[in-house]
Design a protein around this motif. Sequence first.
Motif, mmCIF file in Angstrom:
data_model
loop_
_atom_site.group_PDB
_atom_site.id
_atom_site.type_symbol
_atom_site.label_atom_id
_atom_site.label_comp_id
_atom_site.label_asym_id
_atom_site.label_seq_id
_atom_site.Cartn_x
_atom_site.Cartn_y
_atom_site.Cartn_z
ATOM 1 N N ARG A 31 -5.947 -11.019 -16.700
ATOM 2 C CA ARG A 31 -4.996 -10.991 -15.597
ATOM 3 C C ARG A 31 -5.493 -10.124 -14.441
ATOM 4 N NH1 ARG A 31 1.134 -9.270 -16.761
ATOM 5 N NH2 ARG A 31 1.173 -11.333 -17.661
ATOM 6 N N TYR A 32 -6.453 -9.270 -14.688
ATOM 7 C CA TYR A 32 -6.886 -8.276 -13.705
ATOM 8 C C TYR A 32 -8.328 -8.499 -13.286
ATOM 9 C CZ TYR A 32 -2.726 -6.170 -15.596
ATOM 10 O OH TYR A 32 -1.455 -5.963 -16.003
ATOM 11 N N ASP A 33 -8.651 -7.953 -12.114
ATOM 12 C CA ASP A 33 -10.042 -7.960 -11.682
ATOM 13 C C ASP A 33 -10.828 -7.056 -12.625
ATOM 14 O OD1 ASP A 33 -9.500 -9.577 -9.508
ATOM 15 O OD2 ASP A 33 -9.146 -7.881 -8.170
ATOM 16 N N VAL A 34 -11.965 -7.540 -13.046
ATOM 17 C CA VAL A 34 -12.777 -6.787 -14.001
ATOM 18 C C VAL A 34 -14.147 -6.552 -13.392
ATOM 19 C CG1 VAL A 34 -13.882 -6.862 -16.261
ATOM 20 C CG2 VAL A 34 -11.575 -7.766 -15.984
ATOM 21 N N PHE A 35 -14.605 -5.346 -13.496
ATOM 22 C CA PHE A 35 -15.974 -5.030 -13.100
ATOM 23 C C PHE A 35 -16.735 -4.716 -14.373
ATOM 24 C CE2 PHE A 35 -19.486 -2.335 -11.921
ATOM 25 C CZ PHE A 35 -20.021 -3.042 -10.852
ATOM 26 N N LYS A 36 -17.706 -5.515 -14.660
ATOM 27 C CA LYS A 36 -18.485 -5.319 -15.873
ATOM 28 C C LYS A 36 -19.819 -4.670 -15.510
ATOM 29 C CE LYS A 36 -20.486 -7.616 -19.787
ATOM 30 N NZ LYS A 36 -21.020 -8.833 -20.332
ATOM 31 N N PHE A 37 -20.111 -3.566 -16.179
ATOM 32 C CA PHE A 37 -21.385 -2.893 -15.967
ATOM 33 C C PHE A 37 -22.441 -3.552 -16.835
ATOM 34 C CE2 PHE A 37 -18.409 0.407 -14.747
ATOM 35 C CZ PHE A 37 -18.983 0.877 -13.588
ATOM 36 N N ASN A 38 -23.543 -3.886 -16.229
ATOM 37 C CA ASN A 38 -24.667 -4.420 -16.984
ATOM 38 C C ASN A 38 -25.587 -3.273 -17.383
ATOM 39 O OD1 ASN A 38 -23.885 -7.152 -16.647
ATOM 40 N ND2 ASN A 38 -24.706 -7.115 -14.578
ATOM 41 N N LEU A 39 -26.374 -3.509 -18.415
ATOM 42 C CA LEU A 39 -27.380 -2.522 -18.782
ATOM 43 C C LEU A 39 -28.370 -2.361 -17.641
ATOM 44 C CD1 LEU A 39 -28.240 -3.545 -22.449
ATOM 45 C CD2 LEU A 39 -27.003 -1.527 -21.700
ATOM 46 N N SER A 41 -31.887 -2.403 -15.888
ATOM 47 C CA SER A 41 -33.106 -3.187 -16.108
ATOM 48 C C SER A 41 -34.152 -2.254 -16.719
ATOM 49 C CB SER A 41 -33.626 -3.750 -14.781
ATOM 50 O OG SER A 41 -34.083 -2.686 -13.955
ATOM 51 N N ASP A 42 -35.192 -2.824 -17.295
ATOM 52 C CA ASP A 42 -36.255 -1.997 -17.873
ATOM 53 C C ASP A 42 -36.839 -1.056 -16.827
ATOM 54 O OD1 ASP A 42 -35.959 -3.209 -20.342
ATOM 55 O OD2 ASP A 42 -37.600 -4.630 -20.023
ATOM 56 N N GLU A 43 -37.077 -1.586 -15.637
ATOM 57 C CA GLU A 43 -37.691 -0.773 -14.577
ATOM 58 C C GLU A 43 -36.764 0.353 -14.127
ATOM 59 O OE1 GLU A 43 -40.666 0.710 -12.644
ATOM 60 O OE2 GLU A 43 -40.870 -1.061 -13.913
ATOM 61 N N ASN A 44 -35.469 0.043 -13.927
ATOM 62 C CA ASN A 44 -34.521 1.085 -13.505
ATOM 63 C C ASN A 44 -34.314 2.129 -14.600
ATOM 64 O OD1 ASN A 44 -34.091 0.119 -10.919
ATOM 65 N ND2 ASN A 44 -32.366 -1.155 -11.517
ATOM 66 N N ALA A 45 -34.318 1.707 -15.854
ATOM 67 C CA ALA A 45 -34.190 2.656 -16.959
ATOM 68 C C ALA A 45 -35.388 3.612 -16.973
ATOM 69 C CB ALA A 45 -34.073 1.918 -18.286
ATOM 70 N N LYS A 46 -36.582 3.076 -16.720
ATOM 71 C CA LYS A 46 -37.773 3.940 -16.666
ATOM 72 C C LYS A 46 -37.678 4.918 -15.500
ATOM 73 C CE LYS A 46 -40.860 0.556 -17.132
ATOM 74 N NZ LYS A 46 -42.152 -0.129 -17.192
ATOM 75 N N LYS A 73 -31.465 2.227 -22.871
ATOM 76 C CA LYS A 73 -31.251 2.075 -21.432
ATOM 77 C C LYS A 73 -29.910 2.636 -20.978
ATOM 78 C CE LYS A 73 -32.761 -2.409 -21.501
ATOM 79 N NZ LYS A 73 -33.064 -3.685 -20.881
ATOM 80 N N HIS A 74 -29.361 3.561 -21.743
ATOM 81 C CA HIS A 74 -28.094 4.201 -21.386
ATOM 82 C C HIS A 74 -28.382 5.370 -20.449
ATOM 83 C CE1 HIS A 74 -24.540 6.711 -21.832
ATOM 84 N NE2 HIS A 74 -23.909 5.590 -22.102
ATOM 85 N N PRO A 75 -27.823 5.358 -19.230
ATOM 86 C CA PRO A 75 -28.184 6.361 -18.227
ATOM 87 C C PRO A 75 -28.005 7.817 -18.680
ATOM 88 C CG PRO A 75 -26.925 4.598 -17.211
ATOM 89 C CD PRO A 75 -26.899 4.348 -18.691
ATOM 90 N N LEU A 76 -26.896 8.147 -19.317
ATOM 91 C CA LEU A 76 -26.688 9.524 -19.740
ATOM 92 C C LEU A 76 -27.710 9.925 -20.791
ATOM 93 C CD1 LEU A 76 -25.120 12.176 -19.674
ATOM 94 C CD2 LEU A 76 -23.549 11.194 -21.364
ATOM 95 N N THR A 77 -27.959 9.047 -21.740
ATOM 96 C CA THR A 77 -28.944 9.345 -22.783
ATOM 97 C C THR A 77 -30.333 9.499 -22.185
ATOM 98 O OG1 THR A 77 -27.616 8.030 -24.319
ATOM 99 C CG2 THR A 77 -29.834 8.601 -25.021
#
Length: 144
Positions: A31-39, A41-46, A73-77
């Motif tokens: 029913r609501y607008d949803v913003f889904k976070f994607n993992l 990318s390999d390059e951005n994680a590096k 690829k979890h940013p905090l980790t």
Amino acid sequence: MTFGVSLMSETLHLISKVYKLLVTSRTRFTRYDVFKFNLLSDENAKIVFRNSATPIPTIDETLVVQMVKCCKKHPLTLSVVGGSLNGKNEVSWKSMLNTLSQGHSVLDLSNEVLVRLETSYDVLDEKLKQCFLDFGIFLEDQHI
């Protein structure tokens, strides 16, 4: 849709007429607008990892790639593990990789990691600290 999710969806609908809400959930509310976070990318994680852990020149790129993979690829980790390896030698990196490869939690790694997490909490303003602590009382996968 289960009864609990349906009831929660109705409640959110009524509340959202008065307040703006930010809901994080593994359940999708259609029913609501949803913003889904994607993992990342390999390059951005590096990039996130390298910004936290400036590898000394002798650290092999494959070790960086393996570390990113273990951090899922979890940013905090990536930031916490990377920060704990900043300026460390290859032996330290391989030891960390071995620990992560065995499925240990980041929180089990060392006192240094816990200090980094504590520091990131300490810089929050009091209102955000209270929100963080409020969410911490709920078990994972429990409806709030």
